[in-house]
Design an enzyme around this catalytic site. Sequence first.
Site, short mmCIF file in Angstrom:
data_model
loop_
_atom_site.label_atom_id
_atom_site.label_comp_id
_atom_site.label_asym_id
_atom_site.label_seq_id
_atom_site.Cartn_x
_atom_site.Cartn_y
_atom_site.Cartn_z
N PHE A 93 23.95 -20.49 -9.69
CA PHE A 93 24.04 -21.16 -10.81
C PHE A 93 25.49 -21.18 -11.41
CE2 PHE A 93 19.72 -19.31 -11.09
CZ PHE A 93 19.07 -20.62 -11.10
N GLU B 7 31.89 -24.52 -11.46
CA GLU B 7 33.36 -24.71 -11.22
C GLU B 7 34.34 -24.16 -12.31
OE1 GLU B 7 34.32 -28.16 -9.14
OE2 GLU B 7 32.63 -28.38 -8.24
N CYS C 43 27.06 -31.84 -8.97
CA CYS C 43 25.66 -31.06 -8.92
C CYS C 43 24.60 -31.99 -9.81
CB CYS C 43 25.95 -29.85 -9.56
SG CYS C 43 27.01 -28.79 -8.58
C1 UGA Z 1 26.46 -27.09 -12.94
C2 UGA Z 1 25.78 -26.04 -13.71
O1 UGA Z 1 26.37 -25.99 -15.08
C3 UGA Z 1 25.85 -24.78 -12.86
O2 UGA Z 1 25.26 -23.72 -13.66
C4 UGA Z 1 25.27 -25.16 -11.42
O3 UGA Z 1 25.43 -23.98 -10.80
C5 UGA Z 1 26.21 -25.99 -10.90
O4 UGA Z 1 26.15 -27.12 -11.57
C6 UGA Z 1 25.77 -26.38 -9.51
O5 UGA Z 1 24.66 -26.67 -9.48
O6 UGA Z 1 26.37 -25.82 -8.42
P1 UGA Z 1 29.26 -27.69 -12.78
O7 UGA Z 1 28.82 -28.88 -12.24
O8 UGA Z 1 30.25 -26.84 -12.37
O9 UGA Z 1 28.25 -26.66 -12.98
O10 UGA Z 1 30.01 -28.02 -14.42
P2 UGA Z 1 29.25 -27.98 -15.86
O11 UGA Z 1 30.29 -26.81 -16.41
O12 UGA Z 1 27.82 -27.50 -15.85
O13 UGA Z 1 29.84 -29.42 -16.52
C7 UGA Z 1 29.17 -30.48 -15.76
C8 UGA Z 1 29.54 -31.70 -16.85
O14 UGA Z 1 28.92 -31.73 -17.97
C9 UGA Z 1 30.68 -31.87 -16.76
O15 UGA Z 1 31.47 -33.41 -16.59
C10 UGA Z 1 31.14 -31.53 -18.29
O16 UGA Z 1 32.08 -32.19 -18.80
C11 UGA Z 1 29.93 -32.21 -18.95
N1 UGA Z 1 29.45 -31.57 -20.09
C12 UGA Z 1 29.13 -30.34 -20.31
C13 UGA Z 1 29.21 -32.46 -21.08
O17 UGA Z 1 29.68 -33.66 -21.31
N2 UGA Z 1 28.68 -31.97 -22.36
C14 UGA Z 1 28.51 -30.67 -22.42
O18 UGA Z 1 28.14 -30.53 -23.63
C15 UGA Z 1 28.62 -29.85 -21.50
#
Ligand code: UGA
Length: 447
Positions: free
Chosen positions: A160, A163, A279
């Site tokens: 989980f 990055e 992801c």
């Molecule tokens: C995500 C999950 O959060 C991890 O728990 C999981 O392990 C990982 O995928 C995976 O499957 O390997 P990640 O892709 O690194 O992690 O990034 P996040 O921090 O979750 O952000 C994802 C996207 O959502 C980003 O583009 C971010 O800008 C966007 N986001 C996030 C929003 O647009 N609004 C929010 O409120 C939060």
Amino acid sequence: MSMSEPKIAVIGTGYVGAITSTCFAWLGGVEVWGLDTDPGRAGQLAMGQVPFYEPGLPEFLAETIATGRLTFTVSPHEALTDADVVFLCVGTPSGADGNPDLSQVESAARTLAPFLRDGTVVVNKSTVPVGSGNWVRTLLEDSLPRADRPAFQVVSNPEFLREGTAIDDFLFPDRVVLGGDESGLRRVAELYRPILEQAFEGGRPERLPELITTGLTSAEMTKYAANAFLAMKISFANEIAGLCELVGADAREVLPAIGADRRVGRPFLSPGLGWGGSCFGKDVSALVATGLEYGYTSGLLSATVEVNLAQRAAVIRRLQRELRVLKGRRIAVLGLAFKPGTDDLRDAPALDIIRRLLAAGAGVAAYDPVVKTLPPDLSAVRLAADVAEAADQADAVLLATEWPEFQDVDPSAVAAAMKGDLVLDGRNVLDPHAWASAGLRVVGVGW
Ligand code: UGA
């Protein structure tokens, strides 16, 4: 397990593999071998160099290599001989048909098979479609002679980590999920003991992670469902934000007020340009595809993806509404990575939006604190060295990724550089008053 320290092998030293091997070795009490087919990558890691951007990892890796408990190699013989627990951390990119490409998992399993012994635990950390644990087990069994096939175990241990905060996510998780048979689970839980008990330097015993043990398939499902839920939460925030804009409500007020209900929770309710990265998109689509194999329609999950893509189109419409004509306009895009804290451009909303802007005839300049090269199809984009240079002569500035440093930018410097006055804050992070005082017109998402 052997009498000496348990030997852990990690096959695949990409993002998840590099973090997993380094963290287990750092925690101590084990000997860890990272195995990769790419000699360049293994060699770099062995020298303490990290081939991707992850804050804190280079120092952490160097410190851990110095303990002598962590070795990287391209030799399966070195890494896998007498390994007690083998983590599969290879990539599962999206194939041409949208389904994850499992060829790396398959070749890792074939490499591993001859080294299995009675009691070896094979732990899958790669994100594989639901049911793949059984498939890996069968692959391994079929690679071995039936007569004296060792009694090995397959466990699913979904990852989980995010990055940008991967080390912390590994050492301080909310939960550790392990799926499989009892004896295999116990052995892997033992490796996680320092984390579960927070018994390491800097551990936080006041917030112990939960150990959740499940069947193999449930653990695999948990990975997909967890990402799908987070993606859905963001898409929900974006859909509500769109409605807020229409009725004159302010999503910046509405969404935190929803999140204040403990049943909902505040995180992942920030509206903006939507989610990107390697992801969420891949995992939600894979779950939809899995449903279809059973004739099951996952309407909510499909809508989650649609809403996310609609955000990217909505920015273009917003710019069209404000600037009328996009052809010949200069747009400055701030932030390229799919989120702050990474150089990862996979499925980055910024790139998708830039492609649309170029197609509409606009000229694009961009600045990102970390990303310094763009894919070949974006060679028309002028990469600037800083925010002011990107904003030079711009008709509009679009903030696409919420790098913290953008909040410290001096709005008057941007105003002086620009030709126009429009600032579209695609992540709602700029202080609209400060920017308005510099004579700029700030619009955001959901207000
Ligand atoms: C995500 C999950 O959060 C991890 O728990 C999981 O392990 C990982 O995928 C995976 O499957 O390997 P990640 O892709 O690194 O992690 O990034 P996040 O921090 O979750 O952000 C994802 C996207 O959502 C980003 O583009 C971010 O800008 C966007 N986001 C996030 C929003 O647009 N609004 C929010 O409120 C939060």
